[in-house]
Design an enzyme around this catalytic site. Structure first.
Site, PDB file in Angstrom:
ATOM      1  N   GLU A 191       6.902   0.287   3.229  1.00  0.00           N
ATOM      2  CA  GLU A 191       6.792   0.571   4.671  1.00  0.00           C
ATOM      3  C   GLU A 191       6.578  -0.697   5.484  1.00  0.00           C
ATOM      4  O   GLU A 191       5.842  -0.705   6.473  1.00  0.00           O
ATOM      5  CB  GLU A 191       5.644   1.557   4.910  1.00  0.00           C
ATOM      6  CG  GLU A 191       5.859   2.901   4.236  1.00  0.00           C
ATOM      7  CD  GLU A 191       4.700   3.872   4.448  1.00  0.00           C
ATOM      8  OE1 GLU A 191       3.755   3.532   5.196  1.00  0.00           O
ATOM      9  OE2 GLU A 191       4.737   4.962   3.852  1.00  0.00           O
ATOM     10  N   CYS A 192       7.244  -1.756   5.100  1.00  0.00           N
ATOM     11  CA  CYS A 192       7.079  -3.067   5.736  1.00  0.00           C
ATOM     12  C   CYS A 192       8.332  -3.401   6.545  1.00  0.00           C
ATOM     13  O   CYS A 192       9.422  -2.923   6.230  1.00  0.00           O
ATOM     14  CB  CYS A 192       6.855  -4.111   4.637  1.00  0.00           C
ATOM     15  SG  CYS A 192       6.741  -5.808   5.213  1.00  0.00           S
TER      16      CYS A 192
END
Length: 197
Positions: A73-74
């Site tokens: 989730e970067c």
């Protein structure tokens, strides 16, 4: 005359003993510096992969290895696409990528190993080896990252993992040779040039 001879003899013995001590000290210093220069390599490590299987780094002897800490989730997560692309292109040329999912930065890898495996496969078709989620920073840092970040172990440099997708380049002898920023893309000419060299 006798006194002069005795004095000369005593001086010779003193010089001789002094040299032995000096030579012994020099030998000890040489041994110590040799010990300090002995560096470890990546082949000593066995870890667990995303599927609970043992992964032995010694199975990668003779290959160039790119190690990267990953997160799902970067903002840099799309690098998975480029990582998979260079892996596919060069995997038959003694090159491998090893991913280490980690939740150390902004809690951007919250999932379980199973969820991470599904995410990587579904979104990016990842086929390079992915290890079980672990820590790459702090007191609970995994042993591979202790090796990668400590000069006393890797013989190259101390470093700190700045963010997700930092890259470590390991040569065919299992030695750390370069640390690259998370923002350096996997397809960067520095990485591709190194793979081809």
């Amino acid at each position: 005359m006798k006194k002069l001879l005795l004095l000369t003899f005593a001086t010779l013995i003193f010089i001789s003993c002094g040299n032995k001590t000096e030579n012994k000290t020099m030998a000890m210093n040489t041994e110590e510096s040799t010990e300090t220069l002995v560096k470890e390599n990546i082949y000593q490590f066995k870890v667990t992969d995303l599927y609970g299987e043992e992964f032995d780094f010694s199975s990668l002897k003779g290959k160039k290895i790119l190690i990267v800490n990953t997160a799902s989730e970067c903002g840099l997560t799309p690098q998975y696409k480029d990582l998979e692309a260079i892996y596919e292109k060069y995997k038959d040329k003694n090159f491998v990528i090893v991913g280490f999912p980690a939740n150390n930065f902004g809690s951007q890898e919250p999932g379980s190993d199973k969820e991470i495996a599904q995410f990587c496969q579904k979104n990016y078709g990842v086929t390079f080896p992915m290890m079980a989620k672990s820590s790459v920073k702090g007191k609970d840092m995994n042993e591979v990252y202790q090796f990668l970040t400590q000069k006393s172990k890797n013989g190259l440099q101390d470093s700190e993992v700045e963010w997700n997708f930092q890259k470590y380049l390991i040569n065919e002898k299992g030695e750390l040779i370069k640390v690259l920023s998370p923002r350096v893309l996997p397809t960067d000419k520095e990485i591709v040039g190194w793979i081809n060299s």
